[in-house]
Design a protein around this motif. Structure first.
Motif, short mmCIF file in Angstrom:
data_model
loop_
_atom_site.label_atom_id
_atom_site.label_comp_id
_atom_site.label_asym_id
_atom_site.label_seq_id
_atom_site.Cartn_x
_atom_site.Cartn_y
_atom_site.Cartn_z
N GLU A 80 23.79 46.19 53.86
CA GLU A 80 24.63 45.52 54.85
C GLU A 80 25.30 46.57 55.71
N TYR A 81 24.79 46.74 56.93
CA TYR A 81 25.26 47.76 57.83
C TYR A 81 25.62 47.13 59.18
N SER A 82 26.38 47.84 59.96
CA SER A 82 26.70 47.38 61.30
C SER A 82 25.60 47.73 62.29
N THR A 83 24.80 48.72 61.93
CA THR A 83 23.69 49.21 62.74
C THR A 83 22.88 50.12 61.84
N ALA A 84 21.95 50.87 62.40
CA ALA A 84 21.30 51.92 61.62
C ALA A 84 22.31 53.06 61.49
N GLU A 85 23.14 52.98 60.46
CA GLU A 85 24.28 53.89 60.35
C GLU A 85 23.87 55.32 60.03
N ALA A 86 22.62 55.51 59.62
CA ALA A 86 22.09 56.87 59.47
C ALA A 86 21.40 57.32 60.75
N GLY A 87 21.59 56.56 61.82
CA GLY A 87 21.12 56.98 63.13
C GLY A 87 19.93 56.22 63.65
N ASN A 88 19.98 55.85 64.92
CA ASN A 88 18.82 55.38 65.67
C ASN A 88 18.36 56.50 66.59
N PRO A 89 17.04 56.76 66.69
CA PRO A 89 15.95 56.02 66.06
C PRO A 89 15.96 56.21 64.54
#
Length: 477
Positions: free
Chosen positions: A12-21
Motif C-alpha cells: 500500500e503506497y502513495s506511488t512508486a515510493e522507490a522511484g518512477n520509473p
C-alpha cells in the motif's frame, strides 16, 4: 490468488515510493496481471518499429523489487508477425497463460497482421503463437486491430476491448480463449467508441461497476492522456466522465496507455502507465510508472497526481543523473563519497514546491543537501544555475545560489550529528525560500531571492560524504 500474510503486508503506497520509473529501460503500454502471489507487468518494447520484435516481462511480489524476464515472446515464434509488436495483454485461464498482442501495424485489410494470441505454461513463457494467424486481422467499425485488453467478468465470460484510429470495439472470447464468440444479436464486433477515443482500451470492474479507460491525444505529444467512463454493463454504453491522468510539466509528459491493478483482497488500486521524461524528445523514450488510484464515494475516480518520491528501497537510482562523484544505491540509501561538488538530479521542473529528504553527513569541512530550481548542470563544484541548501558535520545549515560561482544567501547553526540522518526541508514559493532541519514548523533560514524561478531538483555534496533517503518533492500547497 495474492494473499498477503501477517508477516508480509499488502503493498500500500502513495506511488512508486522507490522511484518512477520502476524498471530500467524504454518501455510503453504496460498491462498487469496478478498470478498467485506475484504481480506481472507486460509492456511494449519502446523502440523503432523494425526493432519491436520481442516482448519482455517484469515480476514482483511487493511492487518494489522487480525481476526482468527477457524475450517472453519473439516474432521468431510467430510465423505471421514481423515487427511493431505492441501492447501485450495477459490473462490466465484453466492453468494456461495467454498473451494477446498486436503486430505489423496494418494500415488496411490487405496487409497481414493484427491481433494475435500466444499461450504458455508459465507466466514468464516462453509464449508460442496459438493459432498460426491473427485472431483479428481486419478493420471492423473503423477500428485498427491494435491495443487489446482482455477482461474476464464474474460470470466467466471473457471480453476483449481493442482499437486504434479513434474507434474501439468489444468482442467476446470463447472459453478456449483463442476464438471469438457472438453477442445475442448475432454480431461479433460491437463498437463502443467513447468521446475523444484514440487508442489504449482498458477495462476493469469495481463494486459491480465497469470502468472503461482509453488514451487520448498523440502518443508522441505532451497531450497524451487517459480518460474513463463508467457503466453497468461490460458492453456499455460508455460516456466519458473525466480525464484521469495527464502530463505534469513539473514531472513528466506524454502520460498514457495505462492498465489498472487491484491488490487482491483489498481496495488498493494502482494505475500503471508509460510517460516520457521532460528532457526527452525521442518519441520512443518512454518509461514505466505507477501511481495510486483513488475513488470517490460515488465510485468516480479522482484525478491522478504524478508524485515524485524515492526511498531507494529497490536499491537502484533509476531516474537520477549524476554529475561527478561516485554514487551508489544500496541498503535503502543513495550514497556518495567525499567530493567537492558532486550532484545527482531528477529530470523535474518545479517552481513552487516542498522538497524533503533525509540527509546523513559523514565527515569533512563541507556540507551535503538539496539542490533546486537547477538548470545547466555539469561536473564541477558550482557548475549549475540554481540554489542549494545543505547541512555540515560541524553543525551549520547553509543556503546559497550558484551560477558557475557560489553566492551564500544565509547560514545558521543547527544540531547536526555525523552519521545520523537529519530531515532537511526546503519550501520555495515565488521568491520566498525557507530551510528546515528536523523541526518542520520553524525554519532555520528564511530569505527572499527571485534569481531562479524553476528547474530540476537534486542532491549535492561539497567536501564531505553523505547518504540520502526518503526523497519527496511536491507542489506547494
Amino acid at each position: 490468488m495474492f494473499s498477503p500474510s501477517a508477516a508480509v503486508a499488502a503493498p500500500e503506497y502513495s506511488t512508486a515510493e522507490a522511484g518512477n520509473p520502476f524498471v530500467d529501460g524504454w518501455y510503453a503500454d504496460p498491462d498487469v496481471a496478478v498470478y498467485d502471489d506475484t504481480f506481472w507487468v507486460y509492456p511494449t518494447a519502446s523502440r523503432p518499429y523494425a526493432q519491436q520484435t520481442y516482448l519482455d516481462a517484469f515480476s514482483s511480489t511487493d511492487l518494489v523489487h522487480w525481476t526482468k524476464h527477457s524475450n517472453v515472446l519473439r516474432t521468431a515464434d510467430v510465423s505471421w508477425a514481423e515487427y511493431a509488436v505492441w501492447a501485450p495483454a495477459p490473462v490466465e485461464r484453466n492453468g494456461k497463460y495467454y498473451l494477446y498482442f498486436a503486430a505489423n501495424d496494418i494500415q488496411n485489410d490487405s496487409q497481414l497482421g493484427g491481433i494475435g494470441v500466444a499461450v504458455a505454461d508459465r507466466p514468464e513463457g516462453p509464449y508460442k503463437d496459438a493459432l498460426g494467424k491473427p485472431l483479428i486481422s481486419q478493420f471492423h467499425n473503423g477500428a485498427q486491430p491494435i491495443d487489446q485488453d482482455v477482461f474476464i467478468d464474474d460470470d466467466g465470460q471473457a471480453y476483449m476491448y481493442y482499437g486504434g484510429w479513434h474507434h474501439s470495439n468489444v468482442v467476446k472470447l470463447n472459453p478456449d480463449m483463442t476464438s471469438l464468440g457472438t453477442f445475442e444479436d448475432g454480431s461479433t464486433y460491437k463498437e463502443i467508441t467513447p468521446e475523444n477515443f484514440t487508442e489504449g482500451s482498458y477495462m476493469f470492474k469495481r463494486n459491480g461497476t465497469y470502468y472503461f479507460m482509453w488514451s487520448e491525444g498523440g502518443w508522441t505529444g505532451p497531450d497524451y492522456s487517459v480518460s474513463y467512463a463508467m457503466a453497468d454493463s461490460p458492453t456499455g454504453p460508455f460516456r466519458k466522465i473525466d480525464k484521469v491522468l495527464a502530463q505534469d510539466p513539473a514531472v513528466a509528459k506524454g502520460s498514457g496507455h495505462n492498465s489498472v491493478v487491484n491488490v487482491p483482497g483489498t481496495d488498493i488500486w494502482y494505475i500503471v502507465y508509460h510517460r516520457r521524461p521532460l528532457a526527452e524528445s525521442d518519441g520512443n523514450h518512454r518509461q514505466l510508472a505507477y501511481d495510486r488510484l483513488h475513488f470517490n464515494a460515488d465510485g468516480t475516480i479522482r484525478r491522478v497526481a504524478m508524485q515524485v518520491k524515492d526511498n531507494f528501497a529497490d536499491d537502484n537510482a533509476l531516474g537520477w543523473k549524476t554529475y561527478g562523484g561516485t554514487w551508489t544505491a544500496a541498503d535503502g540509501r543513495y550514497r556518495v563519497g567525499r567530493d567537492r561538488g558532486a550532484k545527482a538530479l531528477l529530470d523535474t521542473n518545479f517552481a513552487d514546491f516542498t522538497y524533503d529528504a533525509d540527509v546523513t553527513v559523514t565527515a569533512g569541512g563541507g556540507d551535503a543537501g538539496l539542490t533546486f530550481r537547477v538548470s545547466g548542470p555539469s561536473v564541477g563544484p558550482d557548475s549549475y544555475s540554481g540554489y542549494y541548501a545543505g547541512i555540515s558535520p560541524g553543525g551549520k545549515v547553509v543556503l546559497g545560489r550558484a551560477n558557475g560561482s557560489w553566492t551564500q544567501l544565509a547560514s545558521a547553526r543547527a544540531s547536526v550529528t555525523p552519521h545520523k540522518a537529519h530531515r532537511l526541508r526546503v519550501t520555495a514559493v515565488g521568491s520566498s525560500i525557507k530551510v528546515f532541519v528536523d523541526d518542520m514548523t520553524t525554519p532555520r533560514i528564511s530569505v527572499t531571492d527571485a534569481t531562479y524561478r524553476s528547474g530540476a531538483t537534486g542532491l549535492r555534496v561539497f567536501d564531505t560524504g553523505a547518504s540520502f533517503d526518503n526523497v519527496t518533492v511536491a507542489p506547494a500547497g
